[in-house]
Design an enzyme around this catalytic site. Structure first.
Site, PDB file in Angstrom:
ATOM      1  N   LYS A  51       1.163  -1.574  -0.052  1.00  0.00           N
ATOM      2  CA  LYS A  51       0.062   0.149   0.193  1.00  0.00           C
ATOM      3  C   LYS A  51       0.987   1.421   0.206  1.00  0.00           C
ATOM      4  O   LYS A  51       0.726   1.894  -0.811  1.00  0.00           O
ATOM      5  CB  LYS A  51      -0.791  -0.259   1.144  1.00  0.00           C
ATOM      6  N   GLN A  95      -4.351  -1.771   9.686  1.00  0.00           N
ATOM      7  CA  GLN A  95      -4.389  -2.299   9.160  1.00  0.00           C
ATOM      8  C   GLN A  95      -4.869  -4.251   9.866  1.00  0.00           C
ATOM      9  O   GLN A  95      -4.809  -3.957  11.381  1.00  0.00           O
ATOM     10  CB  GLN A  95      -2.694  -3.531   8.907  1.00  0.00           C
ATOM     11  N   ASP A 118     -10.647   2.433   4.308  1.00  0.00           N
ATOM     12  CA  ASP A 118     -11.331   1.691   4.337  1.00  0.00           C
ATOM     13  C   ASP A 118     -12.117   1.018   4.117  1.00  0.00           C
ATOM     14  O   ASP A 118     -13.491   0.555   4.200  1.00  0.00           O
ATOM     15  CB  ASP A 118     -10.697   0.792   5.679  1.00  0.00           C
TER      16      ASP A 118
END
Ligand code: GUN
Length: 284
Positions: A51, A95, A118
């Site tokens: 990412k 994460q 997200d």
């Protein structure tokens, strides 16, 4: 059979984003994504690296906050609060999975929904369900964009999603439903998955189990989207679909790697750009 090439589409999207970010930079807006990684999970570390590299390619600043496995929930909450207030940060990503002693839901609910690139905050999940504009989780959004690029409409079609996670299966089912599909979601308690997949025009597999979808389970000419990422004992990356046998029977299929994976990265970048734009608009 045709391949749904997420690698090429992902690169095209990245090029567009790069251009748009150059334009924002001219107005002194520097899109910035904060990524928090807690613990030593190897796949998580590798995803975060991917990412961050993607951010670098398109000109998004990425700030990586690595924290040890024994980080307290309180410390993590404080860090998120700090990033929520930081005007230079447009997107915050924690994460997953988090270590057992941390309440994941509490963490996700602490992220400012406006920075939740997200799309895991319940507010954004709820907006997705009712079809309102918000942040949509990157993987399901990437899947929808991949289908769109190949003019594959799910409207009025039978779609089966295998896997009911909050990250992929549930938001994907909502997107498909909003797009006019008839959606079945299969999960660990589903007695006979093939009963559903045999009737499906589209099958989406997001379980994380090698060889889960076999040729016998699908209808001739179905579209197959493989969202699984698994590592074989030999170290190769494979999906959840028995590709060699399923591919000849279907009309379209995503390869692994090179299918959904690059799309997930591209849509995360899109979400970060969208967030930076939203904040810029609010400042005017
Ligand atoms: N873990 C697996 N997939 C994801 C994702 O899309 N976002 C985050 N934050 N963690 C993940």
């Amino acid at each position: 059979m045709k391949l749904l090439d997420g690698k090429t589409l992902g690169s095209t999207i990245e090029e567009q984003i790069k251009q748009e970010i150059r334009e924002l930079n001219q107005n002194f807006i520097y899109p910035t994504l904060a990524v928090i990684l807690v613990g030593n999970d190897a796949p998580s570390a590798s995803y975060v690296k991917m990412k961050s590299k993607a951010c670098e390619r398109v000109g998004i600043n990425s700030l990586i906050f690595g924290m040890p496995e024994n980080t307290s929930e309180e410390f993590l909450l404080q860090k998120i609060e700090e990033l929520n207030k930081d005007l230079k940060v447009h997107g915050i990503l924690v994460q997953l999975p988090l270590p057992q002693h941390i309440n994941t839901q509490k963490i996700l609910e602490t992220i400012d929904p406006q920075k939740d690139v997200d799309g895991f905050h319940p507010l954004n999940m709820g907006k997705l369900m009712v079809g309102l504009d918000g942040f949509i989780p990157a993987t399901p959004l990437g899947v929808m964009q991949l289908l769109e690029a190949y003019h594959l409409s799910v409207r009025g079609k039978n779609c089966v999603v295998i896997g009911a996670s909050n990250i992929v299966g549930k938001p994907l089912a909502s997107l498909l439903l909003n797009a006019g599909a008839t959606v079945s979601v299969c999960h660990i308690l589903t007695k006979d998955v093939s009963l559903f997949t045999k009737e499906a025009d589209f099958v989406f597999v997001a379980v994380g189990k090698i060889g889960l979808l076999t040729a016998e389970m699908i209808k001739e000419g179905a579209v197959i989207v493989d969202i699984g990422i698994n590592r074989t004992n030999e170290g190769a990356i494979v999906g959840d679909v028995e590709f060699d046998f399923v591919a000849p029977k279907c009309s379209f299929i995503t390869p692994v790697p090179g299918g959904v994976g690059p799309m997930t990265i591209a849509t995360l970048l899109q979400n970060t750009l969208k967030s930076a734009r939203n904040f810029a608009k609010d400042m005017k």
